[in-house]
Scaffold this motif. Structure first.
Motif, PDB file in Angstrom:
ATOM      1  N   LYS A  29       0.838  -1.201   0.000  1.00 33.98           N
ATOM      2  CA  LYS A  29       0.000   0.000   0.000  1.00 33.98           C
ATOM      3  C   LYS A  29       0.874   1.252   0.000  1.00 33.98           C
ATOM      4  O   LYS A  29       0.575   2.236  -0.686  1.00 33.98           O
ATOM      5  CB  LYS A  29      -0.914  -0.013   1.220  1.00 33.98           C
ATOM      6  CG  LYS A  29      -1.778   1.207   1.360  1.00 33.98           C
ATOM      7  CD  LYS A  29      -2.600   1.134   2.638  1.00 33.98           C
ATOM      8  CE  LYS A  29      -3.282   2.452   2.921  1.00 33.98           C
ATOM      9  NZ  LYS A  29      -3.961   2.445   4.220  1.00 33.98           N
ATOM     10  N   ALA A  30       1.958   1.211   0.752  1.00 32.92           N
ATOM     11  CA  ALA A  30       2.862   2.359   0.823  1.00 32.92           C
ATOM     12  C   ALA A  30       3.436   2.691  -0.554  1.00 32.92           C
ATOM     13  O   ALA A  30       3.508   3.859  -0.942  1.00 32.92           O
ATOM     14  CB  ALA A  30       3.984   2.088   1.817  1.00 32.92           C
ATOM     15  N   TYR A  31       3.830   1.665  -1.301  1.00 42.53           N
ATOM     16  CA  TYR A  31       4.404   1.910  -2.626  1.00 42.53           C
ATOM     17  C   TYR A  31       3.340   2.402  -3.598  1.00 42.53           C
ATOM     18  O   TYR A  31       3.607   3.261  -4.432  1.00 42.53           O
ATOM     19  CB  TYR A  31       5.112   0.661  -3.159  1.00 42.53           C
ATOM     20  CG  TYR A  31       5.938   0.943  -4.392  1.00 42.53           C
ATOM     21  CD1 TYR A  31       7.004   1.836  -4.340  1.00 42.53           C
ATOM     22  CD2 TYR A  31       5.647   0.343  -5.601  1.00 42.53           C
ATOM     23  CE1 TYR A  31       7.769   2.111  -5.474  1.00 42.53           C
ATOM     24  CE2 TYR A  31       6.402   0.607  -6.743  1.00 42.53           C
ATOM     25  CZ  TYR A  31       7.457   1.491  -6.665  1.00 42.53           C
ATOM     26  OH  TYR A  31       8.201   1.769  -7.789  1.00 42.53           O
ATOM     27  N   ILE A  32       2.113   1.884  -3.470  1.00 37.49           N
ATOM     28  CA  ILE A  32       1.006   2.383  -4.295  1.00 37.49           C
ATOM     29  C   ILE A  32       0.850   3.884  -4.041  1.00 37.49           C
ATOM     30  O   ILE A  32       0.700   4.680  -4.974  1.00 37.49           O
ATOM     31  CB  ILE A  32      -0.314   1.640  -3.990  1.00 37.49           C
ATOM     32  CG1 ILE A  32      -0.201   0.140  -4.297  1.00 37.49           C
ATOM     33  CG2 ILE A  32      -1.490   2.274  -4.745  1.00 37.49           C
ATOM     34  CD1 ILE A  32       0.071  -0.229  -5.717  1.00 37.49           C
ATOM     35  N   GLY A  33       0.909   4.280  -2.762  1.00 40.09           N
ATOM     36  CA  GLY A  33       0.806   5.693  -2.405  1.00 40.09           C
ATOM     37  C   GLY A  33       1.918   6.521  -3.024  1.00 40.09           C
ATOM     38  O   GLY A  33       1.689   7.628  -3.518  1.00 40.09           O
ATOM     39  N   VAL A  34       3.131   5.984  -3.004  1.00 40.90           N
ATOM     40  CA  VAL A  34       4.277   6.682  -3.608  1.00 40.90           C
ATOM     41  C   VAL A  34       4.049   6.845  -5.112  1.00 40.90           C
ATOM     42  O   VAL A  34       4.265   7.929  -5.670  1.00 40.90           O
ATOM     43  CB  VAL A  34       5.593   5.912  -3.328  1.00 40.90           C
ATOM     44  CG1 VAL A  34       6.739   6.435  -4.174  1.00 40.90           C
ATOM     45  CG2 VAL A  34       5.938   5.979  -1.853  1.00 40.90           C
ATOM     46  N   LEU A  35       3.606   5.783  -5.764  1.00 40.75           N
ATOM     47  CA  LEU A  35       3.356   5.851  -7.205  1.00 40.75           C
ATOM     48  C   LEU A  35       2.281   6.882  -7.529  1.00 40.75           C
ATOM     49  O   LEU A  35       2.410   7.639  -8.496  1.00 40.75           O
ATOM     50  CB  LEU A  35       2.950   4.480  -7.749  1.00 40.75           C
ATOM     51  CG  LEU A  35       4.038   3.416  -7.798  1.00 40.75           C
ATOM     52  CD1 LEU A  35       3.441   2.063  -8.169  1.00 40.75           C
ATOM     53  CD2 LEU A  35       5.137   3.799  -8.774  1.00 40.75           C
TER      54      LEU A  35
END
Length: 134
Positions: A29-35
């Motif tokens: 989820k954190a990486y989705i947010g970064v993207l």
């Protein structure tokens, strides 16, 4: 369009939370947010996902990789070689990375969970030590 913008549009169209999309794609989820933020706040450059991450995103969207790549902005950076040596890592870190790369998807999920748990325990231990020092 950048990959994060595509993800956000897809999530909104299908009524998915970031966590829902993370579960579908196998990406945190954190990486989705970064993207979805598109730009790295430190470098001000667009976030550069790897081809395996883009493949996971395409699969989560029910698309072929080629079709998703055609939708991306020509300025969208992509990391092609994810097996390049990490020059900044010490030998133990390099060995851990090599071991991680050998795991199947389930093993990677378990390893990630274990590392997150250890990191939280370490944070808690350090906070308790700081609190005791006061």
């Amino acid at each position: 369009m950048y990959i994060g913008e595509l993800i956000k549009k897809y999530r909104e169209k299908h009524g998915l939370s970031m966590q829902d999309f993370a579960n579908l794609s196998g990406i945190s989820k954190a990486y989705i947010g970064v993207l979805e933020k598109v730009y790295n706040p430190t470098t001000k450059e667009p976030v550069a996902p790897s081809l395996p991450k883009i493949q996971a995103i395409a699969s989560a969207m029910g698309m072929e990789l080629d079709d998703l790549l055609k939708l991306l902005d020509h300025n969208q950076p992509v990391i092609v070689n994810t097996n390049r040596p990490a020059q900044h890592l010490n030998e133990d870190e390099k060995q851990l990375l090599d071991d991680y790369r050998k795991l199947n998807d389930t093993g990677k999920i378990v390893a990630r969970g274990s590392i997150e748990t250890l990191a939280k325990q370490d944070q808690f231990t350090n906070k308790v030590k700081d609190d005791e020092a006061i």
